[in-house]
Design an enzyme around this catalytic site. Structure first.
Site, PDB file in Angstrom:
ATOM      1  N   LYS A 191       9.467  70.109  24.089  1.00  0.00           N
ATOM      2  CA  LYS A 191      10.424  70.974  23.372  1.00  0.00           C
ATOM      3  C   LYS A 191       9.728  71.738  22.154  1.00  0.00           C
ATOM      4  O   LYS A 191       9.397  71.496  21.076  1.00  0.00           O
ATOM      5  CB  LYS A 191      11.557  70.259  22.625  1.00  0.00           C
ATOM      6  CG  LYS A 191      12.849  71.197  22.414  1.00  0.00           C
ATOM      7  CD  LYS A 191      12.467  72.038  21.015  1.00  0.00           C
ATOM      8  CE  LYS A 191      13.816  72.883  20.742  1.00  0.00           C
ATOM      9  NZ  LYS A 191      13.789  73.703  19.449  1.00  0.00           N
ATOM     10  N   ASP A 238      -4.452  66.216  17.549  1.00  0.00           N
ATOM     11  CA  ASP A 238      -5.298  67.561  17.346  1.00  0.00           C
ATOM     12  C   ASP A 238      -6.537  67.336  16.159  1.00  0.00           C
ATOM     13  O   ASP A 238      -7.664  67.915  16.374  1.00  0.00           O
ATOM     14  CB  ASP A 238      -4.759  68.859  17.071  1.00  0.00           C
ATOM     15  CG  ASP A 238      -4.130  69.239  18.463  1.00  0.00           C
ATOM     16  OD1 ASP A 238      -4.217  68.399  19.543  1.00  0.00           O
ATOM     17  OD2 ASP A 238      -3.599  70.422  18.752  1.00  0.00           O
ATOM     18  N   SER A 249      10.135  68.025  19.832  1.00  0.00           N
ATOM     19  CA  SER A 249      10.450  68.720  18.756  1.00  0.00           C
ATOM     20  C   SER A 249       9.678  68.692  17.455  1.00  0.00           C
ATOM     21  O   SER A 249       8.616  68.349  17.673  1.00  0.00           O
ATOM     22  CB  SER A 249      12.140  68.860  18.506  1.00  0.00           C
ATOM     23  OG  SER A 249      12.580  70.098  17.805  1.00  0.00           O
TER      24      SER A 249
END
Length: 528
Positions: A315, A301, A290
């Site tokens: 999640k 990224d 999460s």
């Protein structure tokens, strides 16, 4: 006729839409909602036996949500309160850390400057009565005991205390107050120039705790940071975004959310963070989920740091909390969240099949994913590229680390797992500490001395093995026993340190046996 029903929405885990919304309900003759209403009225008024109308409605809500996705859920008012407390950063009560030993509440530590410490309650005390009601030796549940101890700020509770060396039961009146709940578990210099911060969840106070930790570590000479998000199940989106912001440049995308009725919303860095310099190593495992995946995905990224460990939970569904009039709540999935490179992290699931979703860890273990990097395969269609260095990363479920560290099944034996699950290890450590608390505190006035000199006594190890045998928890052979002992002794030492010092010291010991932490330290201490 259509009726507009307003809901006041809380800014909870992954809340992204406005704080109030209008939901249109169609009560016309052939509407599905009218059909549901007639069914409920018929059962309540005509069924052969009496029914609990409240439970009937709750079961209907749960039944509808069960067919949607694994994270849409219904919570009773009591469950809402229990789920919210760890994230809100405080609760109202007497302020003690405790555990149950032999059906008796044992105070591990009073909260520093909390209401119990102020009246003189000490570590090692046993609370035996609450407002003249016995809670010791009566098989009262931990939940019920907590209910009796907690209460609104300013209210008073009378406690009966049994203390070692004192013949009579001591009486204390404690005035309840707000008790802080910390979400940052540990902050320390793990090696010269390398700081370590472990975040247990992302709550209302996490960002402030994190910034305080950064300030402390920089004052101690930190250049690089190990950010430990292992076993972090998530929490508030806002906390995750603010922490990721500390590492990224202005306008760097942190995360975006999008759903059928939820237009895309981007969360970008402000660029005024305090960790633009220095290397960052983020630790993750199969229970990192999460909000913790948002931070991991943003740093990966944006090529800001190195992700180390094992593939995260996966999640990536966004829940909107919908409070109901009686204090209960529906958390309804309304969108997905995506990393800066466009990856949806939510792992695949079959609607209505919660059991299969819950067994994902077992499937990963049987498939070999937790122990062998080569057992993990991604389709080319799931290939993405980081935004600066254009490294290959993958979507399709969870964050795959840059550096894979396998689970060492020789270190975490089945025998050890069963000892932990049955509560044998924690109970044995609590009894040992209770018997030796005063001498331990006199002998070890600082952690460095304890860490260097304390050795787990054979008597404590034997107690664990004997108590396990009483519960039919035994090693399959001497080889498994010998494999278990090194980590068991480290864990026991860490538990003793936690109880005579704090959680920070627990991790200072236990981390020295973690292969994931070891790999991060190795990379952090290598020359760039």
């Amino acid at each position: 006729m259509k009726t507009k029903i307003p809901f006041v929405l809380l800014f909870y885990l992954f809340t992204i839409l406005p704080v109030s919304a209008q939901i249109s309900l169609d009560f016309s003759k052939n509407s599905p909602i009218r059909k549901l209403q007639i069914a409920e009225m018929a059962i309540n008024n005509l069924y052969v036996d009496s029914v609990d109308e409240k439970k009937l409605v709750e079961d209907a809500i749960r039944g509808m949500l069960k067919e949607l996705d694994p994270h849409s859920s219904y919570s009773t008012p009591e469950e809402v309160k229990a789920l919210s407390e760890p994230l809100q950063g405080n609760f109202e009560g007497i302020g003690v850390q405790f555990n149950m030993v032999d059906d008796t509440l044992l105070v591990i530590q009073p909260v520093s400057k909390g209401p119990s410490e102020k009246v003189g309650i000490m570590a090692g005390d046993r609370i035996v009565t609450v407002n003249d009601t016995a809670i010791a030796g009566v098989k009262m549940s931990k939940k019920e005991i907590m209910r009796r101890l907690r209460g609104p700020k300013g209210t008073k509770v009378d406690l009966g205390i049994v203390r070692r060396g004192v013949a009579e039961t001591l009486k204390f009146t404690v005035k309840r107050d707000k008790i802080p709940v910390k979400s940052v578990d540990a902050v320390y210099m793990i090696r010269p120039g390398v700081g370590y911060i472990r975040i247990g969840n992302f709550g209302a106070t996490t960002y402030d705790e994190f910034m305080q930790g950064l300030k402390q570590l920089k004052g101690e000479g930190m250049r690089d940071l190990i950010l430990d998000l292992q076993d972090n199940g998530g929490g508030y989106l806002d906390a995750a975004v603010r922490i990721a912001d500390e590492f990224l440049e202005k306008n760097d995308l942190i995360v975006y959310v999008e759903g059928r009725q939820a237009p895309r919303t981007d969360y970008k860095a402000r660029g005024d963070g305090s960790m633009h310099q220095g290397r960052v190593f983020v630790l993750v495992n199969e229970f990192t989920a999460s909000a913790a995946e948002i931070v991991s995905g943003a740093i990966q990224d944006q090529d800001r740091g190195t992700i180390i460990g094992r593939r995260t939970f996966g999640k990536g569904l966004v829940q909107r909390p919908l409070p109901l009039p009686d204090g209960s709540m529906i958390r309804l999935t309304i969108a997905h969240y995506y990393t800066p490179a466009g990856r949806c992290i939510q792992k695949p699931y079959t609607k209505g099949d919660l059991e299969d979703y819950a067994l994902d860890f077992d499937k990963r273990l049987k498939h070999g994913e937790l122990t062998n990097r080569d057992s993990i395969h991604f389709a080319d269609s799931l290939k993405y590229y980081t935004l600066r260095r254009h490294r290959t990363v993958y979507g399709g479920g969870a964050i795959m680390p840059d550096v894979f560290v396998p689970l060492d099944t020789t270190q975490y034996t089945k025998f050890h797992r069963q000892l932990v699950l049955k509560g044998v290890v924690i109970n044995a450590s609590l009894r040992y500490i209770d018997d030796h608390r005063s001498e331990l505190k006199k002998l070890y006035t600082d952690f460095d001395k304890f860490n260097k000199e304390f050795e787990v006594p054979q008597e404590l190890v034997d107690n664990v093995i004997d108590e396990g045998a009483k519960l039919d928890v035994k090693p399959k052979d001497d080889k498994e026993l010998q494999q278990t002992l090194p980590y068991l002794k480290t864990q026991l030492k860490a538990l003793v340190a936690r109880d005579i010092f704090d959680m920070n010291e627990y991790f200072r010991i236990i981390n020295e046996t973690s292969h994931i932490v070891e790999k991060a330290v190795e990379l952090a201490t290598d020359e760039e």
